[in-house]
Every structure is written in C-alpha cells, then in structure tokens.
Write an enzyme that holds these catalytic residues in place. Structure first.
Site, mmCIF file in Angstrom:
data_model
loop_
_atom_site.group_PDB
_atom_site.id
_atom_site.type_symbol
_atom_site.label_atom_id
_atom_site.label_comp_id
_atom_site.label_asym_id
_atom_site.label_seq_id
_atom_site.Cartn_x
_atom_site.Cartn_y
_atom_site.Cartn_z
ATOM 1 N N TYR A 1 0.841 -1.212 0.000
ATOM 2 C CA TYR A 1 0.000 0.000 0.000
ATOM 3 C C TYR A 1 0.874 1.259 0.000
ATOM 4 O O TYR A 1 2.072 1.201 0.281
ATOM 5 C CB TYR A 1 -0.926 0.019 1.222
ATOM 6 C CG TYR A 1 -0.216 -0.290 2.516
ATOM 7 C CD1 TYR A 1 0.476 0.696 3.207
ATOM 8 C CD2 TYR A 1 -0.218 -1.587 3.037
ATOM 9 C CE1 TYR A 1 1.144 0.408 4.379
ATOM 10 C CE2 TYR A 1 0.447 -1.881 4.216
ATOM 11 C CZ TYR A 1 1.120 -0.877 4.882
ATOM 12 O OH TYR A 1 1.783 -1.158 6.043
ATOM 13 N N GLU B 1 10.433 -5.029 -9.855
ATOM 14 C CA GLU B 1 11.627 -5.072 -8.997
ATOM 15 C C GLU B 1 12.773 -5.655 -9.814
ATOM 16 O O GLU B 1 12.844 -6.863 -10.019
ATOM 17 C CB GLU B 1 11.358 -5.926 -7.754
ATOM 18 C CG GLU B 1 10.275 -5.382 -6.822
ATOM 19 C CD GLU B 1 10.796 -4.270 -5.912
ATOM 20 O OE1 GLU B 1 12.006 -3.953 -5.953
ATOM 21 O OE2 GLU B 1 9.972 -3.722 -5.152
HETATM 22 ZN ZN LIG Z 1 11.863 0.691 -4.050
#
Ligand SMILES: [Zn+2]
Length: 288
Positions: free
Chosen positions: A238, A257
């Site tokens: 969140y 990522e």
């Molecule tokens: Zn980050």
C-alpha cells in the site's frame, strides 16, 4: 560509483540534444529544489508512464531507464528493430513519458552522502545513526519514504522520519509525490510501470482493483523477463505509486523489482538487467 543526479541530468540533456523528437521537461522540484525531469518520446495516442528511483538506493533503475530510452530512440531514428520489436509501429502507437529519478535528493544522499555544510546535514545524520547513507538511505530529504506517501491505503508505519519506511505526516505531503500525481492527472496515462530494485518480481494489483488486462500483461512481462508476476504483501502492499494509480484510475499499473541481490545493486548489473527490463517495457507497449 553510483548513478547520481548529475549523471542522470547529463544523460537527459544529451538524449534531448541528440534526437530532435525527444522532449525534456521538468515536472516539479524535490525538497532540496532539484528539478525532477521527464522525458517524452513517441507519437501514439496510447500513453505509458514509466518511472524509477522512488528510493535512494535504487538508482540503477534510473541508469536503466536512460539507457533504454537512448537505445529506443536510436532504433527509431535508424528504423531498426529493438529486441525483435517493431519500433516504428510502437513509436506511432505509444507515447512514453519517463521520470527516471523521482527522488533525486534520496539518490544523491545514498550515493554521495551529505556535506557538513548542507543545512539538512544534522537532521539526516541523526536519522541514520551508526549506519552509513550508502547502505540504508531510501527516503527523500525529509526522511519520508515517497513510495509509502501516496493516497492508497496510506497509514502510519513509523512515527518519525527515517531512512526508510516513514510514510510522512499525511498522504501526498511531499513535493516529489505531488509532482508525480500532478503529471499523472494531467496526462491521463493508460499504463504505469514503476521500477524499483530488487527481487525479479512484477506486482500488478492493489486491493483487487487492477484492470481486466493486468494479469495478461503481467504474464507477458514475466514470460519475456523470467521475473515472477505476483501480488505484493505486507508493507509493500500500500501507499505506493502503482497502488495509487490502480486505485484512482482502475488501469494497468505495475511495480517491477529489477535484478537480484542487495541494494544498492552494483553498477555492472546494468548489463544483466538491461535486456530483461527493456523487454518488459516493449512487451507492455505491444499489449497496450
Ligand atoms: Zn523501491
């Protein structure tokens, strides 16, 4: 070494000088009054927003975005293919807006530390304690973690400013967050990809509000990169940029990522992450 704000600025300037079809403009200023730069490339009705370095230690995302944009612009200029993608077709279908370094103060603090003459010196030193900036600094110059500062399930995680994880006194309190929000509201993007490091993962949902296309696109990104498409949990779930984008507009938003290892990822990892993440952007554009 580390890819700091000045290196990013230099790369933005040379990209805009080299290719007349590349636009460079500023979307706002950081706490320390650095200009937050945006690059625009493309001629399509579809609009893709990519951004990097919400977090100080994650500057390899900025280096990646600049390298990607340079090679993409070069491929368009030479009318050549780019990782087997038809760049001319993508260029006329999608306009890319890229903010390679959302948090320029945080990156510079992580890469270069902070000079004793800097008015923020004492405050920032007190936050890191015995640690060194280049091991822990993710926040902006106020000690706010910008990727917890968006209005998407915003909540108090830590009580005080910190190198990481402090969501701010209230949502959207920080100038960097405001600059991104203003750009997104103005341009009405169709898709957002926020690059972070590390873990080799693609997050595609917020609170069950993702678009109907999100899983299909995330699976495509996963196929071309070998990264794992998944749903974030815990504090990563969140207050982030893609969370807010999905909550606010119900469109396809992703956190990617990049790479594997420990932040900051070493500079030479750019060679490894370059192809997988370029393909993530290109396949997303094809899917739009
Ligand atoms: Zn980050």
């Amino acid at each position: 070494m580390g890819y700091d704000y000045n290196m990013m600025l230099k790369d933005c300037d040379s990209l805009a000088k080299k290719f007349c079809f590349v636009d460079l403009f500023c979307i706002g200023e950081s706490v320390m009054e650095k200009k937050i730069e945006c690059i625009k490339i493309g001629n399509g009705d579809k609009k893709l927003f990519i951004n990097g370095a919400h977090h100080g230690l994650e500057y390899l995302t900025s280096a990646f975005i600049l390298k990607f944009l340079g090679d993409y612009a070069g491929a368009y200029n030479n009318k050549s293919e780019f990782f087997d993608y038809d760049v001319l077709k993508l260029y006329n279908k999608v306009t890319i807006y890229a903010v390679p370094m959302v948090n320029p103060d945080g990156v510079d603090i992580a890469v270069n530390g902070i000079d004793i003459t800097n008015p923020y010196h004492r405050k920032l030193i007190s936050m890191v304690g015995i640690h060194s900036f280049n091991k822990v600094w993710q926040a902006n110059a106020n000690g706010v973690d910008i990727n917890h500062n968006y209005d998407a399930g915003w909540r108090v995680v830590k009580e005080y400013p910190s190198p990481t994880g402090y969501a701010g006194p209230y949502s959207e309190s920080e100038p960097e967050t405001k600059a991104v929000i203003e750009l997104v509201k103005k341009e009405n993007f169709d898709m957002l990809i926020a690059f972070h490091s590390q873990g080799g993962e693609i997050y595609y949902d917020f609170d069950g509000k993702m678009s109907k296309d999100s899983i299909r696109i995330a699976n495509c990104m996963s196929d071309v990169s070998g990264y794992r498409a998944t749903v974030a949990e815990g504090t990563a779930a969140y207050g982030g940029c893609k969370d807010w984008f999905i909550k606010e507009f119900g469109k396809a938003g992703f956190t990617v990522e990049i790479g594997h290892g420990k932040n900051p990822l070493p500079d030479d990892m750019l060679n490894i992450i370059y192809e997988e993440n370029s393909k993530i952007i290109l396949c997303a554009m094809e899917q739009m």
